[in-house]
Design a protein around this motif. Structure first.
Motif, mmCIF file in Angstrom:
data_model
loop_
_atom_site.group_PDB
_atom_site.id
_atom_site.type_symbol
_atom_site.label_atom_id
_atom_site.label_comp_id
_atom_site.label_asym_id
_atom_site.label_seq_id
_atom_site.Cartn_x
_atom_site.Cartn_y
_atom_site.Cartn_z
ATOM 1 N N GLY A 1 40.521 65.945 56.779
ATOM 2 C CA GLY A 1 39.689 66.324 57.591
ATOM 3 C C GLY A 1 40.060 65.519 58.975
ATOM 4 O O GLY A 1 39.353 65.868 59.982
ATOM 5 N N GLY A 2 41.033 64.708 58.968
ATOM 6 C CA GLY A 2 41.561 63.911 60.059
ATOM 7 C C GLY A 2 41.211 62.551 60.162
ATOM 8 O O GLY A 2 41.349 61.892 61.203
ATOM 9 N N MET A 3 40.378 62.099 59.128
ATOM 10 C CA MET A 3 40.014 60.687 59.089
ATOM 11 C C MET A 3 41.041 59.869 59.148
ATOM 12 O O MET A 3 42.319 60.000 58.411
ATOM 13 N N LYS A 4 41.256 58.720 59.565
ATOM 14 C CA LYS A 4 42.345 57.524 59.665
ATOM 15 C C LYS A 4 42.339 57.082 58.242
ATOM 16 O O LYS A 4 41.464 56.880 57.635
ATOM 17 N N LYS A 5 43.522 56.706 57.900
ATOM 18 C CA LYS A 5 43.877 56.128 56.675
ATOM 19 C C LYS A 5 43.120 54.737 56.171
ATOM 20 O O LYS A 5 42.449 54.824 55.152
ATOM 21 N N SER A 6 42.752 54.008 56.896
ATOM 22 C CA SER A 6 41.969 52.784 56.966
ATOM 23 C C SER A 6 40.637 53.073 56.620
ATOM 24 O O SER A 6 40.152 52.312 55.782
ATOM 25 N N LYS A 7 40.231 53.975 57.361
ATOM 26 C CA LYS A 7 38.820 54.387 57.148
ATOM 27 C C LYS A 7 38.573 55.204 55.853
ATOM 28 O O LYS A 7 37.635 54.795 55.134
ATOM 29 N N VAL A 8 39.574 55.885 55.365
ATOM 30 C CA VAL A 8 39.483 56.494 54.061
ATOM 31 C C VAL A 8 39.544 55.460 52.952
ATOM 32 O O VAL A 8 38.824 55.671 51.832
ATOM 33 N N ILE A 9 40.218 54.572 52.912
ATOM 34 C CA ILE A 9 40.632 53.360 52.201
ATOM 35 C C ILE A 9 39.038 52.507 52.026
ATOM 36 O O ILE A 9 38.642 52.189 50.946
ATOM 37 N N PHE A 10 38.616 52.268 53.060
ATOM 38 C CA PHE A 10 37.363 51.737 53.413
ATOM 39 C C PHE A 10 36.203 52.280 52.644
ATOM 40 O O PHE A 10 35.592 51.621 51.694
ATOM 41 N N TYR A 11 36.102 53.569 52.798
ATOM 42 C CA TYR A 11 34.869 54.395 52.144
ATOM 43 C C TYR A 11 35.182 54.609 50.663
ATOM 44 O O TYR A 11 34.384 54.506 49.824
ATOM 45 N N VAL A 12 36.528 54.655 50.225
ATOM 46 C CA VAL A 12 36.804 54.965 48.705
ATOM 47 C C VAL A 12 36.416 53.256 47.984
ATOM 48 O O VAL A 12 35.888 53.475 46.981
ATOM 49 N N LEU A 13 36.773 52.355 48.559
ATOM 50 C CA LEU A 13 36.505 51.059 48.149
ATOM 51 C C LEU A 13 34.977 50.939 48.015
ATOM 52 O O LEU A 13 34.450 50.279 46.990
ATOM 53 N N LEU A 14 34.386 51.174 49.288
ATOM 54 C CA LEU A 14 32.708 51.159 49.125
ATOM 55 C C LEU A 14 32.126 51.825 48.025
ATOM 56 O O LEU A 14 31.372 51.235 47.495
ATOM 57 N N SER A 15 32.685 53.100 47.755
ATOM 58 C CA SER A 15 31.920 53.682 46.699
ATOM 59 C C SER A 15 32.468 53.408 45.164
ATOM 60 O O SER A 15 31.477 53.505 44.434
ATOM 61 N N GLY A 16 33.787 52.853 45.203
ATOM 62 C CA GLY A 16 34.122 51.990 43.921
ATOM 63 C C GLY A 16 33.323 50.904 43.547
ATOM 64 O O GLY A 16 32.823 50.498 42.686
#
Length: 93
Positions: free
Chosen positions: A8-23
């Motif tokens: 969807g065009g989200m930055k890699k750092s933001k994706v990693i942040f959200y994945v870690l947050l959900s984890g």
């Protein structure tokens, strides 16, 4: 979860942040579930029945009408009914 966000065009750092947050929240939920679940089997059954009811609500309210729109036939409704019946029989085992 990460692939749709990245596509969807989200930055890699933001994706990693959200994945870690959900984890992290999943781990915290599992910790409290283990504590509450060790109290009694009745509490486990109440929590699982609530989760099953929430899933049935989502499936009935969102997925079934969407599948009827996409496939324009009875097969999706028949498949859902067969799935519910199999689910009921599996829980009786």
């Amino acid at each position: 979860m990460a692939v749709p966000m990245k596509n969807g065009g989200m930055k890699k750092s933001k994706v990693i942040f959200y994945v870690l947050l959900s984890g992290i929240t999943t781990g915290i939920g599992a910790f409290f579930g283990a504590i509450i679940g060790s109290i009694s089997e009745t509490i486990i059954s109440i929590c699982l029945s609530f989760a099953a009811g929430a899933m049935l609500y989502i499936v009935s309210g969102e997925l079934i009408p969407e599948s009827n729109k996409l496939y324009k036939g009875r097969m999706s409704a028949i498949g859902n009914m067969i799935g519910f019946i199999i689910g009921i029989f599996v829980t009786k085992l």
